[in-house]
Design an enzyme around this catalytic site. Structure first.
Site, short mmCIF file in Angstrom:
data_model
loop_
_atom_site.label_atom_id
_atom_site.label_comp_id
_atom_site.label_asym_id
_atom_site.label_seq_id
_atom_site.Cartn_x
_atom_site.Cartn_y
_atom_site.Cartn_z
N LYS A 173 0.68 10.30 4.32
CA LYS A 173 0.49 9.88 2.92
C LYS A 173 -0.57 10.74 2.25
O LYS A 173 -1.67 10.92 2.79
CB LYS A 173 0.06 8.41 2.88
N THR A 204 -6.04 -0.88 -5.57
CA THR A 204 -5.14 -0.28 -4.57
C THR A 204 -5.35 -0.93 -3.20
O THR A 204 -5.10 -0.31 -2.17
CB THR A 204 -5.38 1.23 -4.46
N GLY A 206 -4.44 -2.74 -0.07
CA GLY A 206 -3.18 -3.08 0.60
C GLY A 206 -2.02 -2.14 0.33
O GLY A 206 -0.87 -2.46 0.68
N THR A 207 -2.29 -0.99 -0.25
CA THR A 207 -1.17 -0.08 -0.56
C THR A 207 -0.48 0.43 0.71
O THR A 207 0.74 0.53 0.76
CB THR A 207 -1.65 1.13 -1.39
N GLY A 208 -1.30 0.74 1.73
CA GLY A 208 -0.74 1.26 2.98
C GLY A 208 0.10 0.20 3.69
O GLY A 208 1.18 0.49 4.22
N CYS A 209 -0.41 -1.04 3.69
CA CYS A 209 0.33 -2.16 4.32
C CYS A 209 1.66 -2.36 3.61
O CYS A 209 2.71 -2.55 4.24
CB CYS A 209 -0.48 -3.45 4.23
#
Ligand SMILES: Nc1ncnc2c1ncn2[C@@H]1O[C@H](COP(=O)(O)OP(=O)(O)OP(=O)(O)O)[C@@H](O)[C@H]1O
Ligand SMILES: Cc1ncc(CO)c(N)n1
Length: 268
Positions: A173, A204, A206-209
């Site tokens: 990412k 932002t 929790g964007t990765g989750c």
């Protein structure tokens, strides 16, 4: 109905971890199940404390789900300790689910360690080889590959290094680099870019989750990897565009079902 299982930590603030994963599964039309590895006392500003769940209870949760219910995809987030990494890897080896999306969560936005440093080697040796796809951000990819990542060429090289550790594919990412948040996929054969447009927001959390759970949902529904990543990228882009200014720190992404329906209708 297709199903997805998240193996991750709980975020009391509801923006990341298990809570983000289950909201994402629902919005993407799969039935969500959960194995909780750790409980974090967390909000949009900070992680105040963490309690790791006992290894036996983690094992029992995994077995309770797999012994009874068909699991179409697994998503893995916060693993916290090397003991947890080892038991999760052991049980996944036993049940060998078709799809494992591994988000190698290491540090929260506020700088709290969600994976102990001593657990990084276990993660590399035992978890990475089981993954259908891993979804590191730039700092996580730097730790796992041992190289600095600043340019597109660095991203390509890091993808190849991480691929050597055994996952079937690597989605690196680009959100933490300057410029547009473009993500790079390497599947051992070719590179694919998933381009985004940067939303200027601090919300932002929790964007990765969210991204990794949306990929797991797509794969659970039988989509090919590239298709699943593209629809997950569309999902996270909308979730950030409409992110919520809740709390005093990094607010959460927005999983309101109507948003996606509207976007999907407009695509047609
Ligand atoms: N400001 C932004 N605008 C649009 N897309 C973004 C933005 N920031 C990140 N993204 C995208 O969101 C997705 C998640 O990436 P990110 O790098 O934020 O994950 P992360 O750091 O692992 O998140 P987390 O805080 O949950 O650990 C990626 O597809 C990334 O490109
Ligand atoms: C429980 C949990 N998992 C993952 C993250 C990474 O965003 C977080 N902040 N909290």
């Amino acid at each position: 109905m297709k199903t997805a299982l998240t193996i991750a930590g709980s975020d009391s603030g509801g923006g990341a971890g298990i809570q983000a994963d289950l909201k994402t599964f629902s919005a993407n039309g799969v039935f969500g199940m959960s194995v909780i590895t750790a409980i974090t006392a967390q909000n949009t500003v900070e992680v105040r404390s963490v309690q790791d769940i006992e290894i036996n209870i983690i094992k029992d949760q995994i077995e309770a789900v797999f012994d009874d219910i068909q699991v179409d995809a697994v998503k893995i987030g916060m693993l916290s300790s090397s003991e947890t990494v080892k038991i999760v890897a052991d049980r996944l080896n036993h049940y060998s689910p078709k799809v494992i999306v591994l988000d190698p969560v290491m540090v929260s936005k506020g700088g709290h360690h969600l994976l102990k440093e001593q657990a990084i080697e276990a993660l590399k040796a035992k978890m990475l080889p089981l993954a259908t796809v891993i979804t590191p951000n730039i700092p996580e990819a730097e730790v796992l590959s041992g190289m600095t990542i600043r340019t597109v060429e660095d991203m390509e090289q890091a993808c190849k290094k991480l691929y050597e550790l055994g996952p079937k594919a690597v989605l690196l990412k680009g959100g933490h680099l300057e410029g547009e948040p473009n993500d790079l996929l390497w599947d051992g054969q070719s590179f694919n870019w998933f381009n985004g447009r940067r939303v200027e927001t601090k919300n932002t959390h929790g964007t990765g989750c969210t991204l990794s759970s949306a990929i797991a949902a797509g794969l659970a529904k039988g989509e090919e990897l590239i298709e699943a990543i593209q629809s997950a990228k569309n999902y996270i882009s909308i979730a950030i565009e409409h992110s919520l200014a809740l709390g005093h720190g990094h607010g959460p992404t927005n999983h309101f079902y109507e948003l996606y329906n509207k976007a999907r209708m407009e695509e047609r």
